[in-house]
Design an enzyme around this catalytic site. Structure first.
Site, PDB file in Angstrom:
ATOM      1  N   SER A   1     -11.912  10.079   4.052  1.00  0.00           N
ATOM      2  CA  SER A   1     -13.077   9.234   3.403  1.00  0.00           C
ATOM      3  C   SER A   1     -14.253  10.128   3.646  1.00  0.00           C
ATOM      4  CB  SER A   1     -13.135   7.857   3.924  1.00  0.00           C
ATOM      5  OG  SER A   1     -11.887   6.934   3.553  1.00  0.00           O
ATOM      6  N   ASN A   2     -14.509  10.203   4.939  1.00  0.00           N
ATOM      7  CA  ASN A   2     -15.654  11.275   5.424  1.00  0.00           C
ATOM      8  C   ASN A   2     -15.918  12.683   4.834  1.00  0.00           C
ATOM      9  OD1 ASN A   2     -17.496   9.476   7.261  1.00  0.00           O
ATOM     10  ND2 ASN A   2     -15.277   8.938   8.012  1.00  0.00           N
TER      11      ASN A   2
ATOM     12  N   LYS B   1      -3.683   4.438  10.451  1.00  0.00           N
ATOM     13  CA  LYS B   1      -5.152   4.196  10.776  1.00  0.00           C
ATOM     14  C   LYS B   1      -5.527   3.099  10.055  1.00  0.00           C
ATOM     15  CE  LYS B   1      -9.722   6.440   9.694  1.00  0.00           C
ATOM     16  NZ  LYS B   1     -10.260   7.582   8.919  1.00  0.00           N
TER      17      LYS B   1
ATOM     18  N   SER C   1      -8.830   0.529   9.303  1.00  0.00           N
ATOM     19  CA  SER C   1     -10.110   0.675   9.171  1.00  0.00           C
ATOM     20  C   SER C   1     -10.745  -0.510   8.658  1.00  0.00           C
ATOM     21  CB  SER C   1     -10.633   1.810   8.405  1.00  0.00           C
ATOM     22  OG  SER C   1     -10.359   3.086   8.493  1.00  0.00           O
TER      23      SER C   1
ATOM     24  N   GLY D   1      -9.825   2.778  13.123  1.00  0.00           N
ATOM     25  CA  GLY D   1     -10.476   3.645  12.002  1.00  0.00           C
ATOM     26  C   GLY D   1     -12.150   3.586  11.982  1.00  0.00           C
TER      27      GLY D   1
END
Length: 298
Positions: free
Chosen positions: A46-47, A165, A167, A190
């Site tokens: 996502s980043n 993961k 989040s 996450g």
């Protein structure tokens, strides 16, 4: 030993003023992270603005990361797409490009069709066909789709699904997954906001935005916990909260990239339509760094 453990940075993708991927800046970042205590890097998370990248850009970034990162550090590639077919294609290509594992987010455009039966089949068939170990990626804030603890536990029995993961920030759900999943299944926080809580409960590490800006501090928390120094781990957890909030929910991707620039990484610009950080935002981030005892470079 579990397949996935430790602290991972979910890499940013730098873009130039034309909106093109700045591959050289990306490689420079990879080399710098390679000299930290990080266990590895997540590419196409996502980043990394993965939803704004085309397939060729995605594969190229994995190739670049693998060339520049020491072999003892893992490359986890985000390969989840809306269709099973496209997920399998990208997973195969990222395996060929040098990835060590696939991080697969939930399909989410057709949310009402993404019940547990659909998700279980999607992940099972992905894992059946993948040459890479598969990590579930639960990001309900962005996707609107949640992987329940019950589903994660069922999927943990698959020999090629090695972790999640999570989040969600739902610590009850994370606790249930840790308690009931296969013992070789990794549970990864996450976000740094609940890293220590996840570790205390029996989780295995974290991959979080703030590791892009203060990777060694994140690693120090993890290592302090492993060494039994819970007081130091708590101290770092509290210290991370403000900068973590700044580079995630408060100032978003533009803020994270500005924060990277301030400590010697190449944040670059976001890809439109995402906006870069304002000067006011940058000033606020500088003050947060100073309170953390870090002198911003710019």
């Amino acid at each position: 030993m579990k397949a996935i453990s430790g602290i991972f940075a979910p890499l940013s993708t730098p873009f130039d003023a034309t909106g093109a991927v700045d591959g050289l800046a990306f490689e420079e970042n990879v080399e710098k992270y390679g000299r930290t205590g990080l266990a590895g890097l997540v590419v196409l998370g996502s980043n990394g603005e993965f939803v704004l990248l085309d397939e060729e850009e995605k594969v190229s970034l994995v190739e670049r990361a693998r060339r520049r990162l020491p072999r003892d550090k893992k490359i986890i590639a985000g390969t989840g797409r809306e269709s099973l077919r496209d997920t399998l294609t990208l997973t195969r290509r990222c395996a060929d490009a040098g990835a060590d594992a696939a991080l697969v987010i939930t399909p989410n455009y057709y949310k009402t069709d993404m019940g547990e039966a659909a998700l279980e089949r999607y992940y099972t068939e992905t894992a059946d066909a993948s040459s890479l170990p598969v990590i579930l990626y639960n990001m309900p804030r962005n996707t609107g789709v949640n992987i329940s603890s019950a589903l994660a536990v069922r999927l943990s029995a698959h020999p090629n699904i090695v972790g999640i993961k999570d989040s969600s920030a739902n610590i009850v759900q994370i606790t249930e997954t840790i308690a009931d999943a296969d013992r070789d299944f990794s549970v990864i926080a996450g976000s740094a906001s609940f890293l220590l809580a996840t570790l205390v409960l029996g989780g295995d590490g974290g991959t979080m935005a703030v590791a892009n800006v203060v990777p060694d501090l994140c690693v120090e928390l993890y290592e302090a916990f492993l060494a039994g120094n819970l007081s130091r781990a708590r101290e770092i957890q509290f210290a991370l909260m403000e900068i973590n909030g700044a580079v995630t929910s408060r100032f978003g991707l533009g803020g994270m990239k500005a924060a990277m620039d301030m400590v010697g990484y190449r944040g670059g610009l976001p890809r439109p339509p995402i906006l870069p950080a304002s000067e006011t935002t940058k000033s606020t981030i500088r003050e947060i760094y100073r309170r953390l005892g870090i002198a911003p470079l710019v």
